[in-house]
Design an enzyme around this catalytic site. Structure first.
Site, PDB file in Angstrom:
ATOM      1  N   ASP A 236       0.870  -1.173   0.000  1.00  0.00           N
ATOM      2  CA  ASP A 236       0.000   0.000   0.000  1.00  0.00           C
ATOM      3  C   ASP A 236       0.909   1.226   0.000  1.00  0.00           C
ATOM      4  O   ASP A 236       1.361   1.697   1.044  1.00  0.00           O
ATOM      5  CB  ASP A 236      -0.892  -0.017   1.241  1.00  0.00           C
ATOM      6  CG  ASP A 236      -1.887   1.146   1.270  1.00  0.00           C
ATOM      7  OD1 ASP A 236      -1.669   2.130   0.529  1.00  0.00           O
ATOM      8  OD2 ASP A 236      -2.857   1.076   2.046  1.00  0.00           O
ATOM      9  N   ARG A 239      -0.103   4.430   2.061  1.00  0.00           N
ATOM     10  CA  ARG A 239       0.151   4.264   3.490  1.00  0.00           C
ATOM     11  C   ARG A 239       1.638   4.353   3.826  1.00  0.00           C
ATOM     12  O   ARG A 239       2.078   5.137   4.672  1.00  0.00           O
ATOM     13  CB  ARG A 239      -0.399   2.917   3.952  1.00  0.00           C
ATOM     14  CG  ARG A 239       0.145   2.429   5.285  1.00  0.00           C
ATOM     15  CD  ARG A 239       0.255   0.911   5.260  1.00  0.00           C
ATOM     16  NE  ARG A 239       0.693   0.354   6.524  1.00  0.00           N
ATOM     17  CZ  ARG A 239       1.909  -0.177   6.722  1.00  0.00           C
ATOM     18  NH1 ARG A 239       2.791  -0.188   5.740  1.00  0.00           N
ATOM     19  NH2 ARG A 239       2.218  -0.690   7.883  1.00  0.00           N
ATOM     20  N   GLY A 263       3.341  -1.844  17.681  1.00  0.00           N
ATOM     21  CA  GLY A 263       2.831  -2.740  16.647  1.00  0.00           C
ATOM     22  C   GLY A 263       3.762  -2.693  15.447  1.00  0.00           C
ATOM     23  O   GLY A 263       3.333  -2.438  14.317  1.00  0.00           O
ATOM     24  N   GLU A 314       1.309  -3.406  26.650  1.00  0.00           N
ATOM     25  CA  GLU A 314       0.797  -2.804  27.888  1.00  0.00           C
ATOM     26  C   GLU A 314       1.442  -3.404  29.126  1.00  0.00           C
ATOM     27  O   GLU A 314       1.446  -2.769  30.197  1.00  0.00           O
ATOM     28  CB  GLU A 314      -0.728  -2.991  27.970  1.00  0.00           C
ATOM     29  CG  GLU A 314      -1.509  -2.264  26.889  1.00  0.00           C
ATOM     30  CD  GLU A 314      -1.776  -3.131  25.670  1.00  0.00           C
ATOM     31  OE1 GLU A 314      -2.811  -2.932  25.025  1.00  0.00           O
ATOM     32  OE2 GLU A 314      -0.943  -4.026  25.374  1.00  0.00           O
ATOM     33  N   GLU A 332       1.278   2.605  13.286  1.00  0.00           N
ATOM     34  CA  GLU A 332       0.248   2.481  12.255  1.00  0.00           C
ATOM     35  C   GLU A 332      -0.856   1.645  12.865  1.00  0.00           C
ATOM     36  O   GLU A 332      -0.899   0.437  12.712  1.00  0.00           O
ATOM     37  CB  GLU A 332       0.841   1.851  10.988  1.00  0.00           C
ATOM     38  CG  GLU A 332      -0.042   2.020   9.758  1.00  0.00           C
ATOM     39  CD  GLU A 332      -1.073   0.919   9.624  1.00  0.00           C
ATOM     40  OE1 GLU A 332      -2.098   0.958  10.355  1.00  0.00           O
ATOM     41  OE2 GLU A 332      -0.855   0.022   8.809  1.00  0.00           O
ATOM     42  N   GLU A 341     -10.454  -2.924  15.231  1.00  0.00           N
ATOM     43  CA  GLU A 341      -9.301  -3.637  15.785  1.00  0.00           C
ATOM     44  C   GLU A 341      -8.852  -3.044  17.114  1.00  0.00           C
ATOM     45  O   GLU A 341      -8.133  -3.668  17.870  1.00  0.00           O
ATOM     46  CB  GLU A 341      -8.107  -3.702  14.821  1.00  0.00           C
ATOM     47  CG  GLU A 341      -8.371  -4.557  13.606  1.00  0.00           C
ATOM     48  CD  GLU A 341      -7.136  -4.738  12.739  1.00  0.00           C
ATOM     49  OE1 GLU A 341      -6.137  -4.046  12.978  1.00  0.00           O
ATOM     50  OE2 GLU A 341      -7.188  -5.585  11.828  1.00  0.00           O
ATOM     51  N   HIS A 490      -5.354   0.117   1.371  1.00  0.00           N
ATOM     52  CA  HIS A 490      -5.873  -1.186   1.806  1.00  0.00           C
ATOM     53  C   HIS A 490      -7.000  -1.034   2.815  1.00  0.00           C
ATOM     54  O   HIS A 490      -7.726  -1.994   3.085  1.00  0.00           O
ATOM     55  CB  HIS A 490      -4.738  -2.045   2.384  1.00  0.00           C
ATOM     56  CG  HIS A 490      -4.329  -1.680   3.772  1.00  0.00           C
ATOM     57  ND1 HIS A 490      -3.519  -0.602   4.065  1.00  0.00           N
ATOM     58  CD2 HIS A 490      -4.615  -2.249   4.969  1.00  0.00           C
ATOM     59  CE1 HIS A 490      -3.325  -0.533   5.358  1.00  0.00           C
ATOM     60  NE2 HIS A 490      -3.976  -1.517   5.933  1.00  0.00           N
TER      61      HIS A 490
END
Length: 547
Positions: A236, A239, A263, A314, A332, A341, A490
């Protein structure tokens, strides 16, 4: 309640002019279906499987009557999966003969081995008899030309299947949730019961909810452990280039700073930050892909600048290398409908715990918009086609979900947007200060400017899309947009289809309200209530599930 589905378009390969010689030269070594031995060609690999292991894949295709591409792909993936589990080839053959229905599951369309030549070339083996009787030169050339003609179609189909893997993962998530709930009809929360419960019973229900939440998280993280989803994101360009440009063109924010990548996936953003001069980058991810990311970081010579930490972000109690705070958090985190999500809450938790007082979150702002649209393409392809199928009425084949699609993640044709540039902002947050509770929201909206040519329009859906901005303390601001008028991403857009089309004329105003909340049964999904009326008329209320 409506559910989200994903529509995809098969990509075409422009190179359909291979000669027979080029086809032969393009053959690559092939791993046997039943062992680790690598053979010079697909035909020799199939012959080896038959002679050494007693598994004749070409004969199985004929015996099981696998006449279509998908059936043959399922066969290849089934064999490879069972071999990986340690099952002997002769037992695999017996299982297929006794229970051919094992090849019916769509989960078998996911490649067990990436770029598996058997997936691309099994049709060729079947048509040629896998190196059996020699064909004369003319017949062979004709077959090869036919294969070349078919190759473009097959590649398009394979591309389509890769793009639909995300939909399959969503289905697996739902199945996992239902399993953890004890079935599709299980109650999602103890609060739904009207009966009084004892303290012990409440604790038991709370424990079940906690276990269910952990199961949902495990399924979610597992879905990001595979290469294909990261390939989709990396390819993508809108992005990936937005993040790269925001980092590279604002190096003052990164030079000699400690960066946290939440992430991190393949580590691409971590590597951008390191290349921009970061003192050190801490990448966090719970998915198995982080193990591959370490290899990628090393391959790019950045192991001394990037530390990747595997685990639930966390739960991290201290930063590596003695760091106390980070200067920038880059992530992202966006999903379909921006918030699907629910990764943003993780970013907010880490922001409050580890970000320095003068730190920056990248991106720093997120905005959602809603506007009205027709659904001419959807109606023509999925409804009108069947009503007049070459002069025949095939309406009985119209799928129920085609007439009532609900919430659909799809690329929206800008020509179907109504009201010109009339869009309404429904959600606008500063990521540096927003609270978790603010991620459940409601907003009123008004849409107008219909039928500017003096005729009439028909509102058949509301379209939701989002922007994310890299602007705070940036010399070169960047906006990453999913506006349907711009290059598709996407994330596509989210269409909320009306239960009944709404005719509008010039001067009409559609007034509505959208309420979006995290689902009680799955904190990573969103329940959406949409109410709307034309010119203060009777109000219609619909509910959707973004999943």
């Amino acid at each position: 309640t409506s559910t989200t589905t994903t529509t995809t378009t098969a990509a075409k390969d422009d190179d359909n002019s291979w000669s027979d010689d080029e086809w032969q030269q393009d053959q690559e070594p092939v791993k046997c279906l039943c062992c680790d031995q690598v053979l010079p060609s697909l035909a020799e690999a199939a012959k080896h499987c038959a002679e050494e292991h007693g598994l004749d894949v070409v004969a199985l295709v004929a015996e099981l009557e696998l006449g279509d591409l998908y059936g043959r792909m399922r066969l290849v993936n089934f064999v490879r999966a069972r071999v990986a589990e340690g099952v002997r080839p002769d037992l695999i053959v017996s299982e297929l003969r006794e229970k051919p229905q094992v090849l019916q599951g769509d989960e078998l369309l996911k490649p067990v081995m990436q770029d598996d030549p058997f997936l691309f070339g099994l049709d060729e083996l079947v048509d040629s008899g896998a190196g059996g009787a020699e064909e004369d030169g003319d017949d062979h050339a004709a077959d090869m030309r036919a294969l070349v003609d078919e190759n473009e179609l097959l590649r398009g189909q394979l591309s389509m299947m890769q793009q639909t893997m995300d939909e399959m993962r969503q289905a697996m998530r739902r199945l996992a949730l239902e399993s953890s709930n004890g079935g599709p009809s299980s109650s999602s929360s103890s609060s739904s019961s009207n009966k009084a419960t004892s303290s012990d019973e409440k604790k038991t229900e709370e424990a079940k909810d906690d276990d269910r939440s952990k199961e949902i998280d495990l399924v979610y993280f597992d879905s990001y452990s595979y290469r294909d989803i990261h390939e989709e994101m990396l390819k993508d360009r809108v992005r990936t280039l937005a993040y790269r440009d925001a980092i590279y063109n604002n190096k003052d924010l990164f030079k000699d700073k400690v960066i946290m990548d939440v992430g991190c996936g393949t580590g691409v953003l971590s590597m951008f930050a390191a290349r921009a001069g970061a003192k050190h980058v801490i990448g966090l991810d719970m998915a198995e892909i982080i193990d591959r990311a370490r290899d990628l970081v090393a391959a790019n010579g950045l192991s001394d600048k990037i530390t990747l930490v595997k685990g639930k972000a966390e739960d991290m109690e201290s930063l590596p290398h003695g760091f106390k705070k980070v200067d920038v958090i880059v992530s992202e985190w966006m999903g379909y409908f921006l918030l699907f999500e629910s990764m943003l809450p993780t970013v907010l938790t880490l922001r409050d715990k580890w970000l320095a007082d003068d730190g920056v979150v990248f991106p720093n702002r997120a905005t959602m918009f809603i506007e009205a649209a027709s659904a001419k393409t959807h109606r023509a392809e999925h409804i009108d086609f069947w009503r007049d199928c070459y002069g025949l009425d095939f309406s009985a084949l119209i799928q129920p979900e085609a007439e009532h699609p609900g919430a659909v993640v799809q690329v929206v044709d800008a020509s179907e947007l109504l009201g010109g540039d009339d869009k309404h902002k429904i959600f606008d947050v500063d990521i540096g200060s927003v609270a978790d509770a603010d991620l459940d929201f409601e907003s009123d909206f008004e849409l107008s400017n219909f039928a500017k040519d003096g005729g009439s329009d028909v509102v058949e859906r509301f379209v939701v899309w989002f922007d994310t901005d890299f602007t705070e303390r940036c010399q070169a601001p960047v906006t990453l947009t999913t506006d349907p008028r711009c290059t598709p991403t996407h994330w596509k857009q989210t269409s909320l289809y009306l239960a009944k089309p709404l005719p509008v004329r010039a001067g009409d105003i559609v007034k509505g309200k959208i309420v979006a909340k995290r689902s009680a049964s799955n904190h990573r999904e969103y329940d959406v209530e949409l109410s709307y009326a034309l010119n203060d008329g009777e109000r219609t209320i619909q509910t959707f599930r973004i999943q």
